[in-house]
Design a protein around this motif. Structure first.
Motif, PDB file in Angstrom:
ATOM      1  N   PRO A  17      -5.349  19.933   4.477  1.00  0.00           N
ATOM      2  CA  PRO A  17      -5.256  20.717   5.709  1.00  0.00           C
ATOM      3  C   PRO A  17      -4.048  21.647   5.639  1.00  0.00           C
ATOM      4  N   THR A  18      -4.032  22.619   6.472  1.00  0.00           N
ATOM      5  CA  THR A  18      -2.947  23.608   6.425  1.00  0.00           C
ATOM      6  C   THR A  18      -1.572  22.970   6.618  1.00  0.00           C
ATOM      7  N   ALA A  19      -1.496  21.890   7.381  1.00  0.00           N
ATOM      8  CA  ALA A  19      -0.204  21.271   7.663  1.00  0.00           C
ATOM      9  C   ALA A  19       0.253  20.319   6.552  1.00  0.00           C
ATOM     10  N   ALA A  20      -0.628  20.007   5.607  1.00  0.00           N
ATOM     11  CA  ALA A  20      -0.268  19.051   4.561  1.00  0.00           C
ATOM     12  C   ALA A  20       0.750  19.664   3.609  1.00  0.00           C
ATOM     13  N   ASP A  21       1.628  18.828   3.107  1.00  0.00           N
ATOM     14  CA  ASP A  21       2.606  19.316   2.156  1.00  0.00           C
ATOM     15  C   ASP A  21       2.387  18.667   0.791  1.00  0.00           C
ATOM     16  N   ARG A  22       3.162  19.104  -0.170  1.00  0.00           N
ATOM     17  CA  ARG A  22       3.030  18.616  -1.544  1.00  0.00           C
ATOM     18  C   ARG A  22       3.237  17.096  -1.623  1.00  0.00           C
ATOM     19  N   ARG A  23       4.138  16.570  -0.806  1.00  0.00           N
ATOM     20  CA  ARG A  23       4.402  15.130  -0.798  1.00  0.00           C
ATOM     21  C   ARG A  23       3.150  14.350  -0.378  1.00  0.00           C
ATOM     22  N   GLU A  24       2.454  14.859   0.641  1.00  0.00           N
ATOM     23  CA  GLU A  24       1.233  14.205   1.100  1.00  0.00           C
ATOM     24  C   GLU A  24       0.157  14.260   0.015  1.00  0.00           C
ATOM     25  N   LEU A  25       0.054  15.391  -0.650  1.00  0.00           N
ATOM     26  CA  LEU A  25      -0.899  15.519  -1.753  1.00  0.00           C
ATOM     27  C   LEU A  25      -0.608  14.494  -2.841  1.00  0.00           C
ATOM     28  N   MET A  26       0.649  14.318  -3.191  1.00  0.00           N
ATOM     29  CA  MET A  26       1.023  13.350  -4.223  1.00  0.00           C
ATOM     30  C   MET A  26       0.727  11.924  -3.779  1.00  0.00           C
ATOM     31  N   LEU A  27       0.918  11.617  -2.509  1.00  0.00           N
ATOM     32  CA  LEU A  27       0.594  10.283  -1.999  1.00  0.00           C
ATOM     33  C   LEU A  27      -0.906  10.013  -2.125  1.00  0.00           C
ATOM     34  N   TRP A  28      -1.718  10.996  -1.751  1.00  0.00           N
ATOM     35  CA  TRP A  28      -3.161  10.837  -1.874  1.00  0.00           C
ATOM     36  C   TRP A  28      -3.566  10.665  -3.334  1.00  0.00           C
ATOM     37  N   TYR A  29      -2.960  11.469  -4.202  1.00  0.00           N
ATOM     38  CA  TYR A  29      -3.280  11.382  -5.630  1.00  0.00           C
ATOM     39  C   TYR A  29      -2.919   9.995  -6.176  1.00  0.00           C
ATOM     40  N   ARG A  30      -1.752   9.486  -5.800  1.00  0.00           N
ATOM     41  CA  ARG A  30      -1.351   8.137  -6.246  1.00  0.00           C
ATOM     42  C   ARG A  30      -2.308   7.078  -5.715  1.00  0.00           C
ATOM     43  N   GLN A  31      -2.771   7.269  -4.488  1.00  0.00           N
ATOM     44  CA  GLN A  31      -3.724   6.337  -3.886  1.00  0.00           C
ATOM     45  C   GLN A  31      -5.031   6.335  -4.695  1.00  0.00           C
ATOM     46  N   LEU A  32      -5.528   7.503  -5.052  1.00  0.00           N
ATOM     47  CA  LEU A  32      -6.749   7.595  -5.860  1.00  0.00           C
ATOM     48  C   LEU A  32      -6.534   6.958  -7.232  1.00  0.00           C
ATOM     49  N   SER A  33      -5.404   7.242  -7.851  1.00  0.00           N
ATOM     50  CA  SER A  33      -5.104   6.697  -9.180  1.00  0.00           C
ATOM     51  C   SER A  33      -5.020   5.177  -9.171  1.00  0.00           C
ATOM     52  N   ALA A  34      -4.335   4.635  -8.185  1.00  0.00           N
ATOM     53  CA  ALA A  34      -4.193   3.176  -8.090  1.00  0.00           C
ATOM     54  C   ALA A  34      -5.549   2.522  -7.857  1.00  0.00           C
TER      55      ALA A  34
END
Length: 107
Positions: A17-34
């Motif tokens: 979403p427009t309000a999401a930042d790079r940190r949130e993207l990395m958290l989601w990516y880590r969640q998918l990876s785990a």
């Protein structure tokens, strides 16, 4: 003779979403990876939809799913597809017709 079973290939999909930042993207990516590791999937590409994407990431994802042997798709929630429940159901059904299982990995 190799008796080690191969692990299923999984892709990821995220909508930023427009309000999401790079940190949130990395958290989601880590969640998918785990989650992929826990299910013994091989996590391939994670397709990220952004408001400024020149080509919809979802279209690229579907094209890749049709060309690959991936059978799993990881998303934090169905809201990453769309916020409309009836459309979410349709997307999951369409992906199922491609032989792809959708895994919800978010809270």
């Amino acid at each position: 003779m190799n008796t080690t079973p191969s692990h299923p290939l999984a892709y990821g999909y995220l909508r930023m979403p427009t309000a999401a930042d790079r940190r949130e993207l990395m958290l989601w990516y880590r969640q998918l990876s785990a989650y992929a590791r826990g299910q013994e999937f091989i996590l391939g590409q994670v397709f990220v939809e952004t408001p400024t994407s020149p080509e919809p990431a979802f279209n690229r994802l579907v094209a890749q799913l049709k060309q690959s042997n991936a059978s799993e798709l990881l998303v934090p929630t169905l809201d990453h597809f769309t916020r409309f429940p009836s459309l979410q159901d349709g997307i999951v059904l369409m992906l199922g017709e491609l032989g792809v299982r959708v895994w919800l990995v978010g809270d």
